[in-house]
Design a protein around this motif. Structure first.
Motif, short mmCIF file in Angstrom:
data_model
loop_
_atom_site.label_atom_id
_atom_site.label_comp_id
_atom_site.label_asym_id
_atom_site.label_seq_id
_atom_site.Cartn_x
_atom_site.Cartn_y
_atom_site.Cartn_z
N ASP A 258 0.80 -1.23 0.00
CA ASP A 258 0.00 0.00 0.00
C ASP A 258 0.83 1.27 0.00
OD1 ASP A 258 -2.75 -1.26 0.46
OD2 ASP A 258 -1.58 -2.08 2.13
N ILE A 259 1.99 1.25 0.67
CA ILE A 259 2.79 2.47 0.81
C ILE A 259 4.26 2.15 0.55
CG2 ILE A 259 3.52 4.36 2.33
CD1 ILE A 259 0.55 2.42 3.48
N LEU A 260 4.87 2.87 -0.40
CA LEU A 260 6.31 2.80 -0.59
C LEU A 260 6.97 3.72 0.43
CD1 LEU A 260 6.96 2.93 -4.45
CD2 LEU A 260 7.00 0.93 -2.94
N ALA A 261 7.94 3.18 1.16
CA ALA A 261 8.55 3.94 2.24
C ALA A 261 9.61 4.93 1.77
CB ALA A 261 9.16 2.97 3.26
N HIS A 262 10.02 4.85 0.51
CA HIS A 262 11.09 5.73 0.02
C HIS A 262 10.97 5.93 -1.49
CE1 HIS A 262 13.36 5.23 3.74
NE2 HIS A 262 13.33 3.93 3.60
#
Length: 417
Positions: A258-262
């Motif tokens: 759901d979310i790319l951290a970088h």
């Protein structure tokens, strides 16, 4: 500081000192008067407005001339100041020495570290995306009980990395602090651990789609990433992914992260088509641009090389944003100890994000992404009284987002300068 603001602030602090820390605001309520108020990223501001707060919620907001402040209300003079909804930082780590082994720390020690790291910069909610779950649970319990002043903390607890994939840059830290985070060897083991962490209070799950090792970058097998993500989604939890290159991003896409951290400035630029693939996969992004500046300087790169790397990261953010991607403000603070947020805002602006888009990354975007939009992320009647008072207008200069005079959570002042 204006005399009126100072006197009002002293009254507010004196009043709050008579009540348990971090309870809802006083029975008499709180009024912020005379501020320029940004209700949300998409609405025009109120140029001189009043916000009335009671029992931790916003009970009224509007122009000063239309809002009557009830007798006995604690008034804070905000003339010449700016108020927005409380900020979210969607990429932090509860791993600093001032927060580890919380059972041995005093309330003052924890509050001081949280202030220096988070509330000083306007954060009323944060998402911790790698820490020791038991320790983070203890800290947030102490916050919610009123013992410690601090932000709302959501957490993934311990991250998931593949066998042999403990990142080289954290191995010494984990050993020195006697922290054990298991490596995942099978899908069955991974599923069981996801279930256990959710039972223990995790609000999300994080995978290391890539792990940086001494001999290169190790990528998590797709079937393992898919098993972890599917189990997290069955529990209704979002999945974050640490990525270092496009191979890791591909694993994230195909596993339903759901979310790319970088961003990934050490790899290729993100083409418009590639950015559209990320958006089509319904991914959000925490850019963490300041991280790359810190890492580049740690590696003793030349100023020219630092600028090239930072520009590449900014270009990746620009491509993602132009493709319609949802950006979540995040700094990786707790891994890095650069607390000042002004640099992040400068680079987000250089990447082409407007004032409204940066404000959305701090407020409405994370509230929507993490299921809080019914009561958080905007200034409106009935919503949580999570507010930030700024010295200057970020519509004129994005670094004004870092010029925080006061942070208010649930109607109580948790930081003031």
């Amino acid at each position: 500081m204006r005399l009126g603001f100072a006197l009002s602030l002293l009254l507010a602090l004196a009043f709050s000192a008579t009540l348990p820390s971090h309870a809802s605001d006083s029975e008499s309520g709180l009024a912020l008067v005379g501020a320029k108020i940004y209700l949300s990223p998409s609405e025009p501001p109120i140029e001189s407005g009043t916000i009335l707060v009671h029992s931790g919620q916003i009970v009224s907001v509007g122009p000063v001339a239309k809002i009557k402040v009830p007798r006995g209300t604690t008034v804070i003079d905000c003339k010449g100041l700016v108020v927005t909804a409380g900020f979210w930082n969607s990429h932090v780590h509860i791993l600093l020495p001032g927060l580890l082994h919380a059972e041995k720390l005093s309330s003052e020690q924890i509050a001081s570290q949280l202030q220096e790291m988070l509330t000083r910069w306007g954060f009323t909610t944060v998402f911790d995306i790698a820490s020791v779950l038991q320790n983070t649970n203890l800290i947030r319990h102490r916050i919610e009980s009123g013992e410690v002043q601090g932000p709302r903390i959501l957490t993934v607890g311990e991250p998931f990395w593949v066998k042999g994939g403990t990142p080289i840059y954290v191995q010494g830290f984990l050993e020195a602090n006697r922290i054990g985070i298991p490596e995942v060897e099978s899908a069955a083991q991974a599923k069981e651990r996801v279930q256990q962490q959710v039972r223990d209070g995790a609000d999300g799950i994080k995978i290391f789609a890539n792990s940086i090792e001494s001999d290169g970058i190790l990528t998590m097998p797709l079937d393992l990433a898919q098993a972890i993500a599917a189990e997290a989604h069955r529990a209704g939890k979002p999945v974050f992914a640490h990525v270092s290159n496009n191979q890791g991003i591909e694993v994230a896409i195909q596993s339903g992260v759901d979310i790319l951290a970088h961003t990934t400035p050490s790899d290729d630029l993100w083409s418009p088509a590639f950015a559209k693939r990320l958006v089509a996969a319904h991914m959000a992004l925490t850019p963490t641009l300041t991280l790359w500046d810190e890492e580049s300087k740690k590696a003793n790169l030349s100023p020219d090389d630092v600028e090239k790397g930072m520009s590449k990261a900014a270009d990746q953010l620009r491509a993602f944003s132009h493709a319609g991607g949802q950006v979540l403000f995040g700094t990786d603070v707790g891994y890095i100890q650069h607390f000042d947020t002004s640099e992040e805002f400068k680079w987000m602006s250089r990447a082409g994000l407007s004032f409204q888009e940066i404000l959305a990354s701090l407020t409405t975007n994370p509230a929507q992404r993490f299921g809080y939009s019914s009561h958080s992320g905007r200034i409106a009647k009935g919503l949580d009284a999570d507010l930030v008072v700024l010295d200057a207008d970020p519509a004129q200069n994005p670094t004004a987002f870092s010029q925080v005079k006061m942070t208010i959570r649930s109607g109580r002042v948790i930081y003031q300068r």
